[in-house]
Design an enzyme around this catalytic site. Structure first.
Site, PDB file in Angstrom:
ATOM      1  N   GLU A 268      17.791  13.198  -3.410  1.00 24.64           N
ATOM      2  CA  GLU A 268      18.437  13.523  -4.683  1.00 24.64           C
ATOM      3  C   GLU A 268      18.502  15.032  -4.839  1.00 24.64           C
ATOM      4  O   GLU A 268      17.527  15.705  -4.529  1.00 24.64           O
ATOM      5  CB  GLU A 268      17.656  12.900  -5.854  1.00 24.64           C
ATOM      6  CG  GLU A 268      17.706  11.372  -5.828  1.00 24.64           C
ATOM      7  CD  GLU A 268      16.928  10.721  -6.968  1.00 24.64           C
ATOM      8  OE1 GLU A 268      16.413  11.442  -7.834  1.00 24.64           O
ATOM      9  OE2 GLU A 268      16.846   9.487  -6.968  1.00 24.64           O
ATOM     10  N   HIS A 287      20.090   9.239 -11.423  1.00 22.35           N
ATOM     11  CA  HIS A 287      18.698   9.334 -11.895  1.00 22.35           C
ATOM     12  C   HIS A 287      18.661   9.714 -13.381  1.00 22.35           C
ATOM     13  O   HIS A 287      17.968  10.650 -13.782  1.00 22.35           O
ATOM     14  CB  HIS A 287      17.881  10.323 -11.053  1.00 22.35           C
ATOM     15  CG  HIS A 287      16.402  10.045 -11.086  1.00 22.35           C
ATOM     16  ND1 HIS A 287      15.586  10.174  -9.995  1.00 22.35           N
ATOM     17  CD2 HIS A 287      15.597   9.628 -12.094  1.00 22.35           C
ATOM     18  CE1 HIS A 287      14.342   9.863 -10.333  1.00 22.35           C
ATOM     19  NE2 HIS A 287      14.331   9.522 -11.604  1.00 22.35           N
TER      20      HIS A 287
HETATM   21  C1  GLV Z   1      11.500   9.398 -13.660  1.00 20.56           C
HETATM   22  O1  GLV Z   1      11.996   9.015 -12.645  1.00 20.56           O
HETATM   23  C2  GLV Z   1      10.080   9.511 -13.895  1.00 20.56           C
HETATM   24  O2  GLV Z   1       9.295   9.392 -12.935  1.00 20.56           O
HETATM   25  O3  GLV Z   1       9.716   9.723 -15.055  1.00 20.56           O
END
Ligand code: GLV
Length: 322
Positions: A268, A287
């Site tokens: 990512e 995400h």
């Molecule tokens: C998001 O992916 C988190 O770990 O809060």
């Protein structure tokens, strides 16, 4: 021990969350600053007694962070923090577990609904000014969720909340968690991770809401995907590496399952050249499952609780990892 309040420096390190103004509203009097990129973090990490950080963390920073005593993770997931590295330096770590429970569970439900209601296709057609006709083929038509079986992998706060939402849609919910004795919550049943593969053939939808650990890395491999129904959907609101990338590509290209809704990818941001972008019947969000306008405040509540515990010399932190 962390320095007393009037000697403490807090560093917020995040690309988007704007912590300083929210923190200022709390009138703590604590000295703090924010860095918005890795370069500035690299330059200033040595000033911080406490670091509030998520994606910017790299274990090499521990060397430069001479004063660092405590890291409050901004994320619920803490897979990027080397436990050994922190332990060796005497740095404590707490996760932000809980901050995005509503957001992630609602996002997972959105991905399920989007696939069942064919929303991505409708949006694509809207761009083309195309009014699609009704579908005769029952394997392709929009569908309803009542009576469908949802397998949730990771029945923690997020998976538990997703189970509640799914029950409101009259789904059958099977939970899978590391420690089934921790309970089934709203799910109809709960099982150990070792039972997952035998449960997959029943699933109309498999939703991943587990942390990335040695046990969950590549958990959804070619064998697991091969056990799912041709009509099934895979939802990933966990971490990209929980799913074997090559197996996912192969599965979606061959149409071996009907759809994938993925919020996370192995790398990512997802590189422009990644084959994942163009997989058939695959809906990607960047995400964003955990995003909420309450994010900063939710993290600051945990941070302040943990600072209070550290000043009191309490052994146990809220959401303690190290
Ligand atoms: C998001 O992916 C988190 O770990 O809060």
């Amino acid at each position: 021990m962390i320095p007393p309040k009037d000697k403490l420096t807090l560093c917020f390190a995040h690309v988007a969350y704007d912590f300083v103004p929210q923190f200022a509203k709390r009138n703590t009097g604590i000295n703090c600053f924010q860095v918005w990129n890795r370069e500035d973090l690299d330059k200033r990490v040595g000033e911080a007694d406490v670091l509030v950080i998520s994606g910017f963390w790299q274990n090499a920073l521990a060397e430069k962070a001479a004063k660092l005593k405590f890291i409050q993770s901004i994320g619920a997931g803490t897979d990027q923090f080397g436990r050994d590295v922190l332990q060796a330096k005497g740095v404590r770590l707490a996760s932000a577990s809980g901050v995005n429970v509503r957001a992630v569970s609602e996002h997972a439900m959105s991905l399920i609904l989007a696939l069942a209601r064919r929303l991505p296709e409708a949006r694509d057609n809207q761009h083309k000014h195309h009014w699609r006709g009704m579908i005769g083929d029952l394997t392709q038509r929009e569908d309803e969720l009542g009576g469908k079986t949802l397998v949730i992998v990771g029945l923690g706060n997020i998976g538990g909340r997703l189970a509640q939402l799914a029950k409101a849609f009259d789904m059958k919910v099977i939970g899978v968690r590391r420690d089934p004795s921790a309970g089934k919550g709203a799910a109809d049943s709960v099982h150990a991770i070792s039972e997952l593969k035998s449960l997959l053939p029943q699933a109309d939808i498999v939703a991943l809401t587990c942390p990335l650990t040695k046990e969950t890395e590549n958990l959804i491999d070619a064998d697991a995907l091969g056990r799912m129904k041709k009509s099934a959907y895979l939802i990933n609101a966990a971490r990209g590496k929980v799913v074997n990338e090559a197996a996912l590509i192969q599965t979606m290209k061959s149409g071996a399952i009907a759809g994938a809704g993925i919020d996370v990818t192995p790398e990512e941001p997802l590189p422009a050249a990644s084959p994942l972008w163009d997989l058939p019947n695959t809906f990607i969000t960047p995400h964003t499952a955990g995003e909420t306008r309450k994010y900063e405040d939710n993290v600051l509540d945990i941070l302040q609780d943990n600072l209070a515990r550290l000043w009191k010399g309490e052994a146990k932190l809220r959401n303690q990892i190290v």
